[in-house]
Enzyme design. Structure first.
Site, short mmCIF file in Angstrom:
data_model
loop_
_atom_site.label_atom_id
_atom_site.label_comp_id
_atom_site.label_asym_id
_atom_site.label_seq_id
_atom_site.Cartn_x
_atom_site.Cartn_y
_atom_site.Cartn_z
N HIS A 113 -1.62 -14.45 -22.66
CA HIS A 113 -2.59 -14.46 -23.82
C HIS A 113 -3.95 -15.55 -23.01
O HIS A 113 -2.56 -16.45 -21.91
CB HIS A 113 -1.36 -15.39 -24.53
CG HIS A 113 -0.65 -16.08 -25.38
ND1 HIS A 113 -0.99 -18.23 -24.80
CD2 HIS A 113 0.47 -16.35 -24.56
CE1 HIS A 113 0.05 -18.58 -24.72
NE2 HIS A 113 0.84 -17.25 -24.57
N ASP A 142 2.74 -21.44 -19.82
CA ASP A 142 2.35 -20.46 -21.41
C ASP A 142 1.36 -20.52 -21.62
O ASP A 142 0.47 -21.56 -22.53
CB ASP A 142 3.63 -21.70 -22.32
CG ASP A 142 3.20 -20.66 -23.72
OD1 ASP A 142 2.96 -19.44 -23.81
OD2 ASP A 142 3.87 -20.91 -24.69
N GLU A 176 -1.95 -16.35 -30.30
CA GLU A 176 -0.86 -16.10 -29.98
C GLU A 176 -0.25 -17.27 -30.82
O GLU A 176 0.52 -17.31 -31.22
CB GLU A 176 -0.23 -15.24 -28.33
CG GLU A 176 1.45 -15.12 -28.27
CD GLU A 176 2.22 -16.18 -28.09
OE1 GLU A 176 3.58 -16.30 -28.49
OE2 GLU A 176 1.77 -17.46 -27.99
N GLU A 177 -0.72 -18.19 -30.44
CA GLU A 177 -0.38 -19.09 -30.31
C GLU A 177 -0.15 -19.63 -31.70
O GLU A 177 0.61 -20.67 -32.71
CB GLU A 177 -0.83 -20.83 -29.65
CG GLU A 177 0.01 -21.06 -27.96
CD GLU A 177 1.04 -21.02 -27.86
OE1 GLU A 177 1.71 -21.22 -29.00
OE2 GLU A 177 0.99 -20.80 -26.28
N GLU A 201 5.09 -13.45 -21.05
CA GLU A 201 5.14 -15.18 -21.03
C GLU A 201 6.11 -15.72 -19.92
O GLU A 201 6.48 -15.09 -19.60
CB GLU A 201 6.19 -14.96 -22.02
CG GLU A 201 5.32 -15.10 -23.57
CD GLU A 201 4.46 -15.81 -23.90
OE1 GLU A 201 4.90 -17.03 -24.07
OE2 GLU A 201 3.28 -16.19 -24.61
N HIS A 384 4.90 -26.78 -23.53
CA HIS A 384 4.10 -27.55 -25.11
C HIS A 384 4.53 -28.88 -25.30
O HIS A 384 4.42 -29.45 -26.51
CB HIS A 384 4.87 -26.69 -25.70
CG HIS A 384 4.50 -25.21 -26.86
ND1 HIS A 384 4.42 -24.52 -28.17
CD2 HIS A 384 4.02 -24.48 -26.09
CE1 HIS A 384 4.01 -23.39 -28.01
NE2 HIS A 384 3.82 -23.17 -26.91
#
Length: 413
Positions: A113, A142, A176-177, A201, A384
């Site tokens: 993604h 990510d 995706e998030e 991922e 994140h």
């Protein structure tokens, strides 16, 4: 250590990988020409990673996602892929679907993604940098690292004149998030057209794969009360914030540690002035479940418990919004993991097999009935967060791993 110094380490690391590959007791011998190409690909992979990381592409930044998509499409054109794009409605930008066809039997779906969780300005504030053996930047693992691994693996296969697969499809998702709502139908359709799904991922910090994932959802609460002057006539009001606080406390008990179900309230909005009793409150909670049945239980109990009010005459609208389904432990996944382990053993390495509370697109391909493995991207950590990093020395092994998996599944699906 600067970028030039890191890239200059390529020969030494290649030698180490070759030594490991030759010395792996009981393992098949590594494809050494392919391994050499994987290590040679590292400098260019880092350059591409830098370009991608230095573009803000949060899920709600359509222009940034367009820019990332344009860079990726340039690289796909060099590979001779057939590239199609489609709107990611209701999300922003366009999904990218790239297809390579060959002479073999296996149909392989690669998934990554383009969106990140980071706000606009993050790339300027924390641009790509390398310190020691780690590279840093927003979204570096990510999932921009996953995109880079996919492109590098496809490139070294092209350099090796390998096309013994029926087709390889790379799907790049823009949302995706936030649950892949603008990509889900396309992903499920493509999954059913392939023999295996390999999700890019991030690799786990201990050099691991993900074989189980929790499902994700959100509780959304809307509380309606009555405004009043907080000093003159507070009793004539109906405090929506107080009712929301009550609801958060009682609904947090929906969590069940024995069933691995978590409920965490993360967002609350109410009021604008300290001297006004607020007449409205909006609350959100993150829900994670290990089995689908827990979504049903949470939804039923949510309706029952939220009917218990603290503040009379307030209205509470509570609903569960389901996101990704769980990806539970499965013998099908275990079989894929065994094949991946066998390939990685060619390098004298062993993967950890892990479960994750994070949700991802692998849950969608698994739910579509397709054998799926996750965590094939660059190894890193602090996902994140502003400290998110990628292990530079993981690039070559992970590129080799993905390229070899395409070879394996292309010839023997």
């Amino acid at each position: 250590m600067g970028k030039d110094a890191v890239w200059a380490k390529g020969g030494a690391v290649a030698g180490m990988l070759l030594a490991l590959a030759c010395g792996a007791a009981g393992a098949a011998e590594a494809n050494q020409p392919l391994l050499a190409k994987a290590e040679q690909a590292r400098p260019e992979a880092l350059q591409l990673l830098e370009r991608l990381v230095n573009i803000d592409s949060g899920t709600f930044n359509g222009a940034g996602l367009d820019r990332v998509g344009a860079v990726v499409q340039e690289e796909l054109a060099k590979l001779g892929a057939k590239v199609e794009t489609s709107p990611a409605t209701p999300a922003l930008s366009r999904n990218i679907q790239a297809t390579l066809t060959g002479t073999g039997k296996g149909r392989i779906l690669l998934v990554a993604h383009m969106d990140t969780v980071f706000a606009d300005g993050a790339a300027a504030a924390r641009p790509f940098r390398i310190e020691g053996n780690r590279a840093y930047g927003p979204g570096i693992m990510d999932d921009k690292g996953g995109i880079v691994v996919a492109l590098a693996a496809l490139k070294i296969l092209k350099q090796s004149d390998f096309n013994h697969y029926a087709k390889v499809t790379l799907l790049l998702n823009t949302n995706e998030e936030t649950g892949s709502r603008g990509t889900r139908a396309l992903m499920e359709k493509l999954a059913r057209e392939h023999d295996v799904a390999l999700n890019l991922e991030p690799g786990r910090p201990a050099d691991g794969l993900v074989v189980m994932r929790k499902g994700s959802g959100d509780i959304e609460l809307e509380v309606t009360g009555k405004a009043a002057h907080a000093g003159v006539a507070p009793d004539s009001g109906r405090n929506a914030a107080m009712e929301a606080a009550h609801q958060m406390l009682q609904l947090s008990k929906l969590a069940d540690s024995g069933k691995q179900t978590t409920v965490n309230f993360t967002v609350i909005k109410s009021g604008e002035r300290s001297n006004v009793i607020p007449d409205r409150a909006l609350v959100q909670a993150d829900v994670r479940v290990a089995v689908p049945e827990e979504f049903d239980r949470v939804e039923q109990d949510l309706a029952r418990i939220s009917a218990n009010h603290l503040i009379p005459d307030t209205k509470v609208n509570a609903k569960l919004r389901r996101g990704f389904p769980p990806m539970p432990k499965s013998p099908v996944t275990d079989a894929v993991a065994a094949r991946v382990q066998a390939v990685y053993a060619e390098l004298g390495r062993k993967l950890t097999l892990e479960s994750s509370g994070g949700a991802a697109d692998s849950s969608l391909t698994f739910a579509a009935g397709v054998p799926t493995i996750d965590g094939l991207g660059i190894v890193g950590g602090a996902i994140h967060t502003p400290e998110e990093y990628a292990e530079v020395d993981s690039i070559a092994p992970r590129v080799y791993l993905l390229a070899r998996l395409i070879q394996e599944y292309g010839q023997r699906p």
